[in-house]
Write an enzyme that holds these catalytic residues in place. Sequence first.
Site, PDB file in Angstrom:
ATOM      1  N   HIS A 264       8.772   2.960  16.472  1.00  0.00           N
ATOM      2  CA  HIS A 264       8.250   1.646  16.068  1.00  0.00           C
ATOM      3  C   HIS A 264       8.668   0.563  17.061  1.00  0.00           C
ATOM      4  O   HIS A 264       7.879  -0.320  17.400  1.00  0.00           O
ATOM      5  CB  HIS A 264       8.724   1.282  14.655  1.00  0.00           C
ATOM      6  CG  HIS A 264       7.979   1.996  13.584  1.00  0.00           C
ATOM      7  ND1 HIS A 264       6.700   1.681  13.221  1.00  0.00           N
ATOM      8  CD2 HIS A 264       8.341   3.029  12.786  1.00  0.00           C
ATOM      9  CE1 HIS A 264       6.292   2.474  12.254  1.00  0.00           C
ATOM     10  NE2 HIS A 264       7.276   3.306  11.971  1.00  0.00           N
ATOM     11  N   ARG A 265       9.901   0.608  17.520  1.00  0.00           N
ATOM     12  CA  ARG A 265      10.364  -0.366  18.516  1.00  0.00           C
ATOM     13  C   ARG A 265       9.508  -0.290  19.768  1.00  0.00           C
ATOM     14  O   ARG A 265       9.119  -1.305  20.343  1.00  0.00           O
ATOM     15  CB  ARG A 265      11.821  -0.096  18.900  1.00  0.00           C
ATOM     16  CG  ARG A 265      12.836  -0.528  17.901  1.00  0.00           C
ATOM     17  CD  ARG A 265      14.246  -0.236  18.423  1.00  0.00           C
ATOM     18  NE  ARG A 265      15.236  -0.396  17.390  1.00  0.00           N
ATOM     19  CZ  ARG A 265      16.273   0.411  17.203  1.00  0.00           C
ATOM     20  NH1 ARG A 265      16.471   1.448  17.998  1.00  0.00           N
ATOM     21  NH2 ARG A 265      17.117   0.190  16.225  1.00  0.00           N
TER      22      ARG A 265
ATOM     23  N   GLY B  82       0.838  -1.190   0.000  1.00  0.00           N
ATOM     24  CA  GLY B  82       0.000   0.000   0.000  1.00  0.00           C
ATOM     25  C   GLY B  82       0.870   1.236   0.000  1.00  0.00           C
ATOM     26  O   GLY B  82       2.102   1.148  -0.050  1.00  0.00           O
TER      27      GLY B  82
ATOM     28  N   GLY C  82      -1.524   1.915   6.658  1.00  0.00           N
ATOM     29  CA  GLY C  82      -1.857   0.937   7.690  1.00  0.00           C
ATOM     30  C   GLY C  82      -1.190  -0.415   7.482  1.00  0.00           C
ATOM     31  O   GLY C  82      -1.556  -1.397   8.140  1.00  0.00           O
ATOM     32  N   LYS C  83      -0.210  -0.477   6.586  1.00  0.00           N
ATOM     33  CA  LYS C  83       0.449  -1.752   6.258  1.00  0.00           C
ATOM     34  C   LYS C  83       1.082  -2.404   7.481  1.00  0.00           C
ATOM     35  O   LYS C  83       0.838  -3.575   7.761  1.00  0.00           O
ATOM     36  CB  LYS C  83       1.550  -1.547   5.200  1.00  0.00           C
ATOM     37  CG  LYS C  83       1.122  -0.933   3.917  1.00  0.00           C
ATOM     38  CD  LYS C  83       2.283  -0.731   2.969  1.00  0.00           C
ATOM     39  CE  LYS C  83       3.364   0.179   3.488  1.00  0.00           C
ATOM     40  NZ  LYS C  83       3.053   1.592   3.525  1.00  0.00           N
TER      41      LYS C  83
ATOM     42  N   ALA D 104      13.564  -5.836  10.751  1.00  0.00           N
ATOM     43  CA  ALA D 104      13.673  -4.465  10.255  1.00  0.00           C
ATOM     44  C   ALA D 104      14.810  -4.408   9.251  1.00  0.00           C
ATOM     45  O   ALA D 104      15.936  -4.802   9.563  1.00  0.00           O
ATOM     46  CB  ALA D 104      13.932  -3.516  11.412  1.00  0.00           C
TER      47      ALA D 104
END
Length: 167
Positions: A48-49, A7, A12-13, A32
């Site tokens: 993100h972590r 996307g 929202g992937k 990652a």
Amino acid sequence: MIIYVTGGARSGKSRFAQERARQLSDSPVYVATARIWDDDFGQRVQRHRNERGPEWTTHESELDLHQLPLADRVVVIDCVTLWLTNLFMANQNDIDQTLAAFKADLDKLREIPATFLIISNEIGMGLHADTELGRKFTDLQGWANQYVASVADEAIFMVSGLPMRLK
């Protein structure tokens, strides 16, 4: 098994893939592929972590993902675009060599008994790249995405946080 999630930016992937991984496993793995180039990107990576809980095992690897201990796990690979960027740089921006290397890496991953949720970006749906290098990378990304989608068991296109099942 490969579940391909693609996307645009902020579609929202990652959220979708991580939620799906948690449905499939109590202890998923997050791979990652990013190289941290500057402070802003480093802050994004840290955010993100922090969003992932302690149940996640995280591996940071720019290349050779098949060498990670992934057997019998549910694995989110985030993302093809950065993985491809790393390969593109390692192959001196040669599209053919990079695409061949990407396909070879993905094929090695497919030999591992695991469930992979592979995230990618649909960068070809945005503005036309201003530079020759940007246009080459857009083409490369499109061909890499087509390859992942062709070998995937499921393919999901994310739009505005909603999954559209393609395959």
